[in-house]
Design an enzyme around this catalytic site. Structure first.
Site, PDB file in Angstrom:
ATOM      1  N   ASP A  19       0.789  -1.230   0.000  1.00  0.00           N
ATOM      2  CA  ASP A  19       0.000   0.000   0.000  1.00  0.00           C
ATOM      3  C   ASP A  19       0.820   1.280   0.000  1.00  0.00           C
ATOM      4  OD1 ASP A  19      -2.585  -1.231   0.022  1.00  0.00           O
ATOM      5  OD2 ASP A  19      -2.245  -1.776   2.113  1.00  0.00           O
TER       6      ASP A  19
ATOM      7  N   ASP B  75      -6.245  -5.222  -6.135  1.00  0.00           N
ATOM      8  CA  ASP B  75      -5.995  -3.856  -5.694  1.00  0.00           C
ATOM      9  C   ASP B  75      -4.579  -3.393  -6.033  1.00  0.00           C
ATOM     10  OD1 ASP B  75      -7.641  -5.587  -4.096  1.00  0.00           O
ATOM     11  OD2 ASP B  75      -7.911  -4.028  -2.602  1.00  0.00           O
TER      12      ASP B  75
END
Length: 403
Positions: free
Chosen positions: A124, A184
């Site tokens: 992330d 993602d």
């Protein structure tokens, strides 16, 4: 763009089809409404920081994320995967309004993330740093952002497994997974493409290309839907399992995951001009826009295969990501007019039916998103990334309409 033209852009006429829940507002949200909401959100964050400066884990509360089950505002630490979205939201407000107050707020919140350039605990880092420092660099040209972003890219590629051809997403659940890769993760490739352009070092681009191609090969089904998680053998690179973590089932189509794929392959094409990536983005768009369980207002249920449709929660975050991606995709595709029309329809829905009433939701712009329905976490609440991609979509629409 002037403040007046931005207001005209956002105050769109109501052109919605029938939609069950929630009740449609009479007037679409305006830029003044958004300004008031985000000012309120900032005030609430400051109040929370004064009352409860640290989390139960001893981490400093910094960024607004959502509304908790008990109705309180959730303010997360900088290590949270969502921490880059609020600074990015402030940068988009600066871009939309030209008002220095938003620039100052954006600087303040972005600077809190500087140490995250070294946070390699998961994939992330791209979300955290490119949404914040990336937008700062884009809008201000501030050269001090460059080494921060380059280091962020170095941190991200340290998670790359050459035998797999992918960047590992998560480190948890190691008793069951070897190299889990989630759809993602396509969203973090833009940081790598940028890093190669900036430094002239092809390693970042090569890794991003390998990741995109491996994902295209293994994540997608014959109908162009995507699984959420593919776990790989770290030695052989073979697929060990295809599963879900946030969707309804391993075989279902989790709506935000589909939107991540659409966005990620659109961005990959924009940096490479390789037609297979454009074709992949168009195929995903077709799956979404022509899906028999896509509601008329184009705000999807949290999973296209959730068993309780039409009584399942919608996911506004998935719609906002999809709208932003479609505005980008329409610049490259021969179906551009169609994609823009659909993005406009999504934005009409979000600006009316799903917008927070003035003074509500602690100042979040949109409500009715879903974080993880299987975990009963963040269901039918505002989420900071829904607001981020909504404002990104508004900004992209403004540029398209101007040109």
């Amino acid at each position: 763009m002037t403040r007046k033209s931005a207001l005209i852009l956002i105050a769109l006429p109501l052109l919605l089809h029938a939609c069950k829940d929630p009740a449609v507002k009479e007037d679409p949200i305006s830029l003044d409404d958004i300004t008031a909401q985000l000012q309120l959100l900032d005030e609430n964050v400051i109040a929370i920081q004064a009352e409860e400066p640290v989390t139960s884990n001893g981490e400093e509360r910094v960024m607004p994320r959502t509304i908790n089950r008990d109705g309180s505002l959730e303010v997360c630490p900088v290590g949270d995967w969502t921490s880059g979205f609020y600074p990015g939201t402030l940068w988009y407000m600066y871009e939309l309004t030209g008002e220095t107050v938003w620039k100052e707020k954006a600087f303040s919140y972005t600077s809190r993330l500087e140490d995250q350039q070294y946070n390699g605990s998961n994939h992330d880092v791209g979300f955290r740093m490119f949404c914040s420092y990336g937008n700062e660099l884009r809008l201000t040209g501030e050269e001090s952002c460059i080494p921060v972003l380059v280091q962020s890219a170095k941190t991200l590629i340290a998670r790359y497994y050459e035998n797999v051809g992918c960047i590992r997403s998560w480190d948890f659940n190691q008793e069951n997974w070897q190299c889990p890769v989630i759809i993602d993760n396509m969203m973090n490739l833009e940081l790598l493409f940028w890093a190669s352009q900036q430094t002239g070092d092809p390693v970042y681009r090569d890794i991003a290309l390998n990741h995109a191609r491996t994902t295209m090969k293994n994540h997608f089904r014959a109908d162009n839907s995507s699984v959420h998680v593919v776990d790989y053998d770290t030695i052989t690179g073979e697929v060990r399992a295809k599963i879900t973590h946030q969707g309804y089932s391993d075989e279902s189509s989790w709506s935000r995951g589909q939107a991540w794929g659409l966005y990620g392959f659109t961005v990959t094409y924009s940096y490479t001009d390789q037609m297979d990536f454009l074709n992949q983005a168009e195929n995903i768009a077709g799956f979404l826009l022509e899906h028999p369980r896509m509601p008329d207002d184009l705000v999807p249920y949290w999973d296209y295969d959730a068993p309780g449709i039409p009584d399942e929660p919608r996911d506004v975050s998935a719609a906002a990501i999809m709208a932003s991606a479609l505005y980008e995709l329409c610049r490259y595709s021969e179906k551009g007019a169609y994609y823009k029309e659909k993005a406009d329809q999504i934005m009409e829905s979000l600006s009316t039916t799903y917008a927070s009433a003035p003074g509500e939701n602690y100042g979040f712009i949109l409500g009715h998103s879903v974080g993880s329905k299987p975990a009963d976490s963040e269901v039918d609440v505002p989420l900071n990334y829904a607001d981020y991609y909504y404002l990104e979509a508004l900004t992209r629409k403004a540029k398209l309409d101007k040109n």
